[in-house]
Design a protein around this motif. Structure first.
Motif, PDB file in Angstrom:
ATOM      1  N   GLY A  25       0.815  -1.209   0.000  1.00 50.12           N
ATOM      2  CA  GLY A  25       0.000   0.000   0.000  1.00 50.12           C
ATOM      3  C   GLY A  25       0.849   1.259   0.000  1.00 50.12           C
ATOM      4  N   GLY A  26       0.200   2.406   0.043  1.00 49.69           N
ATOM      5  CA  GLY A  26       0.912   3.679   0.127  1.00 49.69           C
ATOM      6  C   GLY A  26       0.963   4.415  -1.190  1.00 49.69           C
ATOM      7  N   PRO A  27       1.357   5.688  -1.157  1.00 48.71           N
ATOM      8  CA  PRO A  27       1.423   6.512  -2.366  1.00 48.71           C
ATOM      9  C   PRO A  27       2.390   5.935  -3.394  1.00 48.71           C
ATOM     10  CG  PRO A  27       1.578   7.862  -0.374  1.00 48.71           C
ATOM     11  CD  PRO A  27       1.686   6.442   0.061  1.00 48.71           C
ATOM     12  N   ASP A  28       2.042   6.083  -4.664  1.00 49.80           N
ATOM     13  CA  ASP A  28       2.851   5.506  -5.738  1.00 49.80           C
ATOM     14  C   ASP A  28       4.284   6.017  -5.741  1.00 49.80           C
ATOM     15  OD1 ASP A  28       0.688   4.077  -6.569  1.00 49.80           O
ATOM     16  OD2 ASP A  28       0.273   5.264  -8.361  1.00 49.80           O
ATOM     17  N   ALA A  29       4.487   7.289  -5.414  1.00 54.13           N
ATOM     18  CA  ALA A  29       5.808   7.901  -5.559  1.00 54.13           C
ATOM     19  C   ALA A  29       6.703   7.725  -4.336  1.00 54.13           C
ATOM     20  CB  ALA A  29       5.655   9.386  -5.877  1.00 54.13           C
ATOM     21  N   THR A  30       6.209   7.088  -3.273  1.00 53.19           N
ATOM     22  CA  THR A  30       7.029   6.896  -2.074  1.00 53.19           C
ATOM     23  C   THR A  30       8.125   5.869  -2.321  1.00 53.19           C
ATOM     24  OG1 THR A  30       5.156   7.412  -0.616  1.00 53.19           O
ATOM     25  CG2 THR A  30       7.003   6.207   0.347  1.00 53.19           C
ATOM     26  N   LEU A  35      18.312   0.038  -3.819  1.00 50.73           N
ATOM     27  CA  LEU A  35      19.394  -0.881  -4.147  1.00 50.73           C
ATOM     28  C   LEU A  35      20.354  -0.127  -5.056  1.00 50.73           C
ATOM     29  CD1 LEU A  35      16.425  -2.688  -4.252  1.00 50.73           C
ATOM     30  CD2 LEU A  35      18.153  -4.448  -4.005  1.00 50.73           C
ATOM     31  N   ASP A  36      20.477  -0.550  -6.321  1.00 51.09           N
ATOM     32  CA  ASP A  36      21.291   0.236  -7.237  1.00 51.09           C
ATOM     33  C   ASP A  36      20.573   1.508  -7.652  1.00 51.09           C
ATOM     34  OD1 ASP A  36      19.411  -1.402  -8.569  1.00 51.09           O
ATOM     35  OD2 ASP A  36      20.449  -1.113 -10.474  1.00 51.09           O
ATOM     36  N   ARG A  37      19.263   1.566  -7.371  1.00 49.97           N
ATOM     37  CA  ARG A  37      18.454   2.744  -7.676  1.00 49.97           C
ATOM     38  C   ARG A  37      17.272   2.753  -6.712  1.00 49.97           C
ATOM     39  NH1 ARG A  37      17.128  -1.417 -10.855  1.00 49.97           N
ATOM     40  NH2 ARG A  37      14.936  -1.819 -11.368  1.00 49.97           N
ATOM     41  N   PRO A  38      16.607   3.892  -6.545  1.00 49.39           N
ATOM     42  CA  PRO A  38      15.424   3.913  -5.688  1.00 49.39           C
ATOM     43  C   PRO A  38      14.243   3.230  -6.369  1.00 49.39           C
ATOM     44  CG  PRO A  38      15.820   6.080  -6.640  1.00 49.39           C
ATOM     45  CD  PRO A  38      16.991   5.238  -7.012  1.00 49.39           C
ATOM     46  N   ILE A  39      13.487   2.461  -5.597  1.00 48.41           N
ATOM     47  CA  ILE A  39      12.297   1.764  -6.095  1.00 48.41           C
ATOM     48  C   ILE A  39      11.097   2.304  -5.345  1.00 48.41           C
ATOM     49  CG2 ILE A  39      11.189  -0.470  -6.447  1.00 48.41           C
ATOM     50  CD1 ILE A  39      13.846  -0.193  -7.914  1.00 48.41           C
ATOM     51  N   ASP A  40      10.183   2.989  -6.052  1.00 50.11           N
ATOM     52  CA  ASP A  40       9.003   3.525  -5.378  1.00 50.11           C
ATOM     53  C   ASP A  40       7.884   2.482  -5.369  1.00 50.11           C
ATOM     54  OD1 ASP A  40       7.802   3.624  -7.907  1.00 50.11           O
ATOM     55  OD2 ASP A  40       8.181   5.770  -8.159  1.00 50.11           O
ATOM     56  N   THR A  41       6.771   2.842  -4.735  1.00 49.62           N
ATOM     57  CA  THR A  41       5.674   1.886  -4.568  1.00 49.62           C
ATOM     58  C   THR A  41       5.152   1.395  -5.911  1.00 49.62           C
ATOM     59  OG1 THR A  41       5.034   3.026  -2.532  1.00 49.62           O
ATOM     60  CG2 THR A  41       3.426   1.531  -3.498  1.00 49.62           C
ATOM     61  N   ALA A  42       4.986   2.310  -6.859  1.00 50.93           N
ATOM     62  CA  ALA A  42       4.461   1.925  -8.170  1.00 50.93           C
ATOM     63  C   ALA A  42       5.401   0.952  -8.872  1.00 50.93           C
ATOM     64  CB  ALA A  42       4.236   3.167  -9.027  1.00 50.93           C
ATOM     65  N   LEU A 217      13.860   1.106   2.876  1.00 52.43           N
ATOM     66  CA  LEU A 217      14.791   0.021   3.144  1.00 52.43           C
ATOM     67  C   LEU A 217      15.988   0.131   2.207  1.00 52.43           C
ATOM     68  CD1 LEU A 217      15.179  -2.559   4.867  1.00 52.43           C
ATOM     69  CD2 LEU A 217      14.191  -3.836   2.959  1.00 52.43           C
ATOM     70  N   VAL A 218      17.189   0.213   2.792  1.00 54.32           N
ATOM     71  CA  VAL A 218      18.411   0.448   2.031  1.00 54.32           C
ATOM     72  C   VAL A 218      19.310  -0.781   2.110  1.00 54.32           C
ATOM     73  CG1 VAL A 218      20.450   1.917   1.782  1.00 54.32           C
ATOM     74  CG2 VAL A 218      18.270   2.910   2.547  1.00 54.32           C
ATOM     75  N   PHE A 219      19.761  -1.265   0.949  1.00 51.54           N
ATOM     76  CA  PHE A 219      20.760  -2.324   0.869  1.00 51.54           C
ATOM     77  C   PHE A 219      22.086  -1.663   0.472  1.00 51.54           C
ATOM     78  CE2 PHE A 219      16.710  -4.316   0.242  1.00 51.54           C
ATOM     79  CZ  PHE A 219      16.812  -5.563   0.850  1.00 51.54           C
ATOM     80  N   PRO A 220      23.113  -1.723   1.311  1.00 55.76           N
ATOM     81  CA  PRO A 220      24.358  -0.994   1.028  1.00 55.76           C
ATOM     82  C   PRO A 220      25.051  -1.489  -0.243  1.00 55.76           C
ATOM     83  CG  PRO A 220      24.286  -1.732   3.314  1.00 55.76           C
ATOM     84  CD  PRO A 220      23.172  -2.426   2.603  1.00 55.76           C
ATOM     85  N   ARG A 221      25.749  -0.557  -0.912  1.00 52.41           N
ATOM     86  CA  ARG A 221      26.535  -0.932  -2.083  1.00 52.41           C
ATOM     87  C   ARG A 221      27.715  -1.821  -1.698  1.00 52.41           C
ATOM     88  NH1 ARG A 221      25.627   4.595  -3.070  1.00 52.41           N
ATOM     89  NH2 ARG A 221      24.186   4.963  -4.802  1.00 52.41           N
ATOM     90  N   ARG A 222      28.246  -1.603  -0.509  1.00 53.60           N
ATOM     91  CA  ARG A 222      29.365  -2.408  -0.025  1.00 53.60           C
ATOM     92  C   ARG A 222      29.116  -2.774   1.439  1.00 53.60           C
ATOM     93  NH1 ARG A 222      30.315  -2.992  -4.526  1.00 53.60           N
ATOM     94  NH2 ARG A 222      32.215  -2.621  -5.748  1.00 53.60           N
ATOM     95  N   LEU A 223      29.359  -4.031   1.746  1.00 57.18           N
ATOM     96  CA  LEU A 223      29.171  -4.503   3.116  1.00 57.18           C
ATOM     97  C   LEU A 223      30.465  -4.388   3.915  1.00 57.18           C
ATOM     98  CD1 LEU A 223      26.868  -7.585   2.503  1.00 57.18           C
ATOM     99  CD2 LEU A 223      26.242  -5.413   3.574  1.00 57.18           C
ATOM    100  N   THR A 224      31.254  -3.380   3.616  1.00 54.33           N
ATOM    101  CA  THR A 224      32.417  -3.037   4.424  1.00 54.33           C
ATOM    102  C   THR A 224      31.985  -2.000   5.456  1.00 54.33           C
ATOM    103  OG1 THR A 224      33.017  -1.261   2.913  1.00 54.33           O
ATOM    104  CG2 THR A 224      33.947  -3.443   2.466  1.00 54.33           C
ATOM    105  N   ALA A 225      32.825  -1.756   6.458  1.00 53.14           N
ATOM    106  CA  ALA A 225      32.495  -0.740   7.462  1.00 53.14           C
ATOM    107  C   ALA A 225      32.280   0.611   6.793  1.00 53.14           C
ATOM    108  CB  ALA A 225      33.596  -0.661   8.508  1.00 53.14           C
ATOM    109  N   GLU A 226      33.180   0.974   5.874  1.00 58.12           N
ATOM    110  CA  GLU A 226      33.050   2.268   5.196  1.00 58.12           C
ATOM    111  C   GLU A 226      31.793   2.309   4.327  1.00 58.12           C
ATOM    112  OE1 GLU A 226      37.168   1.494   6.401  1.00 58.12           O
ATOM    113  OE2 GLU A 226      35.688   0.343   5.249  1.00 58.12           O
ATOM    114  N   GLY A 227      31.485   1.183   3.665  1.00 62.59           N
ATOM    115  CA  GLY A 227      30.302   1.146   2.822  1.00 62.59           C
ATOM    116  C   GLY A 227      29.008   1.262   3.603  1.00 62.59           C
TER     117      GLY A 227
END
Length: 468
Positions: A25-30, A35-42, A217-227
């Motif tokens: 549910g929720g607004p389409d543009a949220t 991941l490699d790019r933002p994914i909205d509800t739509a 929800l964010v999935f990091p580009r790198r699973l290092t401490a700096e990432g």
């Protein structure tokens, strides 16, 4: 299995409406995922619809069964939600398992279809992958025999009595328990997720709860401490990191990190936190290291999200706990296990956790495991499964597997065999996180006067020293 109603063939194994009602549910543009790019509800809804079309085209129907073997990705999320929308029962397989382990798991659960990666792009340390999925029908697969929506493996894909199933109502109830935790992320906040979405914390506490509440929800580009810290710094929104104690120790290894005013807290679960880590984390980042206790069978059970009760945790709403003989038991309406199971694990409506614990003034203190299950970087490993896999190799005469800061195997070999042969064979039969850190080859394993193999670490270390 007692307490579970069996559905008719082609009846839903899961109430499909809950996915749309609570997760999509929720607004389409949220923005829902990053991941490699933002994914909205739509965009998420479109991905789920396309995955559903592919599953239906292959023949998946309500009451059917499908196994997912995919790395963390938009593809994984889309196929998971799509299968539930169809009304299918979904089994989750860690993409890091060997084909040998996967074959054993599929034989046990009898999935009709398997979704795996035809192509997968992503650095080894990336928190997500770009996946081209393959949907395959599996010969001998069978429809769901119970009304469960989710099937998981708690401590190894072939470990006896470790196939765990949960209904959609059970997952909805767990999301309601998260709703009662004010410290957990909500809409207008972000979650940087480090835990695997195949396992219960990453799946429900991370993925499903974020979709339910509207948190990004964010999935990091790198699973290092700096990432990981870079993922936190990418937005000014209040941010919570969810992972395992290993991740907290990794982050505190950075000297003088840049200020992160948006970091609200870190929450860890999956194993005991070493005593020095909470204080060190607060000194490093100025925020609490929250802790959670849970199980694949039940999800979240108790929490200390603001770090004021450590090493204790407070049971979540509706959890009925008791400690008997130093062991923690939790009330459940029915056994969560499918197939053959240890009858001592669920007795008269109580689940035996195999955890040593204390319960005092309403607070729970977990003291450690009482069985052979250990946690390696937050991933559950059953030492009995590892020992059996090693002992089954033609080159091995006998073996004992222990955990002493890492998995160690003491073994004797058949005539002419070498440790290198054992190592090579284990790369085909065990996932990397299950393989022993050390193989200690002895002429013979020490035994008691009655002929039983000695399992005491001190005795095995002494035998190693003597063999040198």
């Amino acid at each position: 299995m007692a307490g579970v109603d069996l559905p008719l063939v082609n009846e839903p194994a899961v109430n499909p409406e809950w996915v749309d009602d609570l997760l999509l549910g929720g607004p389409d543009a949220t923005v829902r995922l990053r991941l490699d790019r933002p994914i909205d509800t739509a965009a998420l809804r479109r991905s789920v619809a396309l995955a559903g079309d592919r599953l239906r085209a292959e023949g998946l129907v309500a009451g059917g069964t499908v196994a997912l073997r995919l790395p963390p990705s938009l593809t994984y999320i889309a196929f998971l939600l799509a299968a539930w929308r169809i009304g299918a029962q979904v089994s989750l397989l860690d993409h890091r398992l060997t084909q040998h382990e996967v074959d054993g798991a599929l034989e046990r659960i009898g999935a009709q279809y398997v979704v795996d990666a035809l192509e997968s792009k992503g650095h080894r340390l990336c928190g997500y992958a770009e996946v081209v999925a393959r949907v395959s029908a599996r010969e001998g697969g069978r429809p769901a025999g119970t009304a469960h929506a989710l099937v998981q493996f708690s401590s190894g894909s072939t470990g006896a009595s470790k196939v765990i199933a949960r209904t959609s109502d059970d997952l909805i109830a767990e999301l309601a328990r998260y709703d009662r935790l004010p410290e957990f992320p909500r809409a207008g906040e972000r979650v940087v997720l480090l835990s695997s979405i195949v396992h219960v914390l990453g799946l429900v506490g991370g993925l499903l709860n974020a979709l339910h509440t509207g948190a990004e929800l964010v999935f990091p580009r790198r699973l290092t401490a700096e990432g990981i810290l870079a993922a936190v710094a990418e937005s000014d929104l209040p941010t919570t990191i969810i992972g395992v104690p290993f991740h907290a120790e990794l982050l505190t290894s950075i000297a003088d990190p840049a200020p992160l005013p948006q970091l609200r807290r870190m929450i860890v679960a999956g194993e005991l936190v070493r005593p020095s880590v909470p204080t060190r984390f607060r000194e490093t980042f100025g925020v609490a290291l929250g802790t959670m206790y849970g199980m694949t069978e039940l999800g979240v059970i108790a929490t200390d999200l603001d770090g004021t009760r450590w090493p204790s945790v407070e049971p979540t709403h509706g959890m009925d706990l008791r400690v008997s003989g130093g062991e923690l038991w939790i009330a459940m309406p029915a056994s969560p296990y499918l197939g053959a199971q240890d009858p001592s694990r669920f007795v008269d409506g109580w689940l035996c956790t195999k955890d040593a614990a204390e319960l005092d003034a309403g607070l729970l203190t977990v003291l450690g495991r009482l069985d052979s299950q250990v946690s390696i970087g937050g991933l559950k490993v059953d030492l009995t499964e590892v020992e059996q896999a090693i002992a089954a190799l033609p080159a091995v005469r006998e073996a004992v597997v222990l955990y002493d800061g890492g998995i160690q195997a003491y073994l004797s070999l058949t005539d002419g065999a070498t440790a290198e042969q054992v190592q090579a064979a284990l790369t085909e039969t065990l996932a990397p996180f299950k393989r022993p850190r050390r193989l200690v080859v002895l002429p013979a394993l020490p035994r008691t006067t009655t002929g039983k193999v000695v399992r005491a670490t001190a005795a095995l270390v002494a035998a190693e020293a003597a063999s040198r």
